[in-house]
Design an enzyme around this catalytic site. Structure first.
Site, mmCIF file in Angstrom:
data_model
loop_
_atom_site.group_PDB
_atom_site.id
_atom_site.type_symbol
_atom_site.label_atom_id
_atom_site.label_comp_id
_atom_site.label_asym_id
_atom_site.label_seq_id
_atom_site.Cartn_x
_atom_site.Cartn_y
_atom_site.Cartn_z
ATOM 1 N N HIS A 1 0.860 -1.205 -0.037
ATOM 2 C CA HIS A 1 -0.114 0.039 0.017
ATOM 3 C C HIS A 1 0.922 1.546 0.091
ATOM 4 O O HIS A 1 0.240 2.446 0.256
ATOM 5 C CB HIS A 1 -1.020 -0.023 1.183
ATOM 6 N N TYR B 1 -2.973 3.603 -3.074
ATOM 7 C CA TYR B 1 -2.924 3.956 -1.580
ATOM 8 C C TYR B 1 -2.110 5.338 -1.507
ATOM 9 O O TYR B 1 -2.498 5.732 -0.540
ATOM 10 C CB TYR B 1 -2.722 2.897 -0.652
HETATM 11 C C1 G6P Z 1 -8.100 -3.222 -1.893
HETATM 12 C C2 G6P Z 1 -6.906 -3.578 -0.833
HETATM 13 C C3 G6P Z 1 -7.141 -4.552 -0.026
HETATM 14 C C4 G6P Z 1 -8.302 -3.927 0.807
HETATM 15 C C5 G6P Z 1 -9.625 -3.743 0.080
HETATM 16 C C6 G6P Z 1 -10.813 -3.118 0.860
HETATM 17 O O1 G6P Z 1 -8.141 -4.417 -2.528
HETATM 18 O O2 G6P Z 1 -5.491 -4.108 -1.761
HETATM 19 O O3 G6P Z 1 -5.888 -4.293 1.023
HETATM 20 O O4 G6P Z 1 -8.664 -4.899 1.855
HETATM 21 O O5 G6P Z 1 -9.171 -3.178 -1.005
HETATM 22 O O6 G6P Z 1 -11.777 -3.272 0.399
HETATM 23 P P1 G6P Z 1 -13.294 -3.006 1.097
HETATM 24 O O7 G6P Z 1 -14.195 -3.348 0.109
HETATM 25 O O8 G6P Z 1 -12.895 -3.899 2.415
HETATM 26 O O9 G6P Z 1 -12.954 -1.379 1.254
#
Ligand code: G6P
Length: 423
Positions: A199, A245
């Site tokens: 990230h 990120y």
């Molecule tokens: C991305 C990130 C993950 C994270 C996800 C959150 O894929 O790489 O690390 O867990 O987003 O998704 P959400 O639907 O929980 O916001």
């Protein structure tokens, strides 16, 4: 085709589990898993999610057995792979991680800033307990960590356990697919010089079929790339492509304003998405992964997991971007810390490619975030208040000692029940 005995999924009641199992269905010609053992502390989630994946597997006519248990030892015993996808404190804790910093004008996000810090501290004691069980019951297993903050949790495991742990994130595969789409080639034709941390990473060069297309990608950024949140002048100044990120670090004021204007935090949105998903999962006529799952951020997570598993088992020695111990891959980061870089993946494990020094435009930020990660691991393992303060102060989204103290006090207290190391 390779046959794997048992894959244990810790946090098997996650709404993401159908995504993972779908990966085994899609790659059925390459890999067959005899048993997927789902473990969760929530029996209801286990029943609903386990029920769906059982129907998925049956519908696809896979011989895989899906077992469900609230007994972690039973799930881990004899596993060849352990996949960790837990969320200690559930969505309620995520929502607190988002709201408290935001009230002080700081980014409230589950993997960065104070939110990421507290998520790590809640998770570390539990993940270390799981690791002790794995050391005892499945010492040869590969431990694949998806639990966020993925880099910090993987660093904890590599520093404090004997596990064969690899950290994984879906961002590299997503970016690969984005580039593949832009240039009209398959994923395999794309090579990204991915440097940094989980990230917190940049793409130094982008290759398509061996040709350096960085300048072409830059031209596309200038024209405006959908879903790419960085201004062209920033990307030009950096000379490398920041990934998703980093918007929290480059545009904290914008992000705070956006978060405040949104009215709901991401955790609150996801709570609603999950409620609907679980309702769908409970429908006995559903036998495939529902399209609504794509509303979650974990797209292609199954692809990343299955590719990693295949290369570890088949000794493919191909290159994949994963989270592993730095060694000397990036010489301007600590050797014992975890980095996210292209690695050769084979039966021996993962060997990071020597990426060389970080570009000077990104080095200070990367080193600072790395220091935050290391303090976060130390505080999370020892419960040291000094290390905790250092973690908060070092985080680029906090910096102020006064603010760090206030956030620490409030967030530790709000998470008291999950922080045995501090209380
Ligand atoms: C991305 C990130 C993950 C994270 C996800 C959150 O894929 O790489 O690390 O867990 O987003 O998704 P959400 O639907 O929980 O916001």
């Amino acid at each position: 085709m390779v046959v794997i005995g048992k894959v244990a999924v810790i946090g098997g009641g996650s709404t993401y589990t159908p995504e993972l199992v779908d990966g085994f269905i899609v790659h059925r010609d390459e890999v067959q898993v005899k048993e997927v053992a789902l473990h969760d502390i929530d029996p209801q989630r286990l029943e609903v999610v386990g029920g769906l994946v059982e129907r998925m597997v049956r519908h696809a006519e896979l011989p895989t057995r899906i077992t469900r248990t609230t007994d972690r030892a039973a799930a881990l015993d004899g596993a060849a792979f352990v996949i960790s996808q837990i969320r200690v404190g559930g969505m309620a804790a995520r929502i607190r991680d988002e709201h408290i910093p935001l009230a002080y004008g700081v980014v409230g996000q589950e993997t960065t800033g104070p939110g990421g810090t507290l998520k790590a501290w809640r998770t570390i004691p539990v993940v270390l307990e799981i690791a002790r069980d794995v050391e005892r019951l499945a010492p040869d297993a590969w431990f694949i960590n998806f639990t966020n903050p993925s880099g910090i949790i993987t660093e904890t495991l590599l520093k404090h356990t004997s596990l064969k742990a690899v950290g994984l994130c879906n961002n590299p595969i997503n970016f690969t697919r984005l580039v593949a789409g832009l240039f009209g080639v398959p994923d395999e034709a794309v090579f990204l010089e991915w440097v940094g941390l989980n990230h917190v990473n940049w793409i130094r060069r982008v290759y398509v079929e061996g040709r350096d297309v960085s300048a072409d990608l830059m031209a596309k950024v200038r024209e405006g790339l959908p879903f790419y949140p960085f201004d062209a002048d920033l990307v030009e100044a950096l000379g490398v492509f920041p990934t998703w990120y980093l918007q929290y670090y480059y545009y904290p004021d914008r992000k705070v304003a956006e978060m405040r204007a949104a009215g709901k935090t991401r955790g609150e949105v996801v709570t609603e998405v999950e409620r609907d998903l679980l309702r769908k999962y409970a429908d006995p006529s559903l036998v495939v992964k529902p399209p609504e799952l794509s509303q979650r951020g974990g797209a292609l997570y199954s692809e990343a997991a299955v590719r990693l598993i295949l290369s570890l088992v088949l000794d493919r020695r191909d290159v994949q971007v994963v989270d592993t111990r730095n060694g000397g891959a990036i010489p301007d980061l600590p050797a014992d810390g975890v980095v996210e870089v292209p690695c050769v993946v084979g039966a021996h494990g993962v060997t990071p490619l020597r990426m060389g020094p970080l570009p000077e435009t990104v080095r200070p930020l990367c080193q600072t975030v790395k220091a935050w990660e290391a303090w976060t691991v130390e505080a999370g393992v020892t419960g040291s208040h000094r290390a905790a303060l250092m973690a908060m102060v070092t985080n680029p989204l906090v910096r102020s000692v006064d603010l760090a103290r206030v956030l620490l006090e409030e967030m530790l207290e709000a998470n008291r029940e999950y922080l045995p190391q501090f209380f």
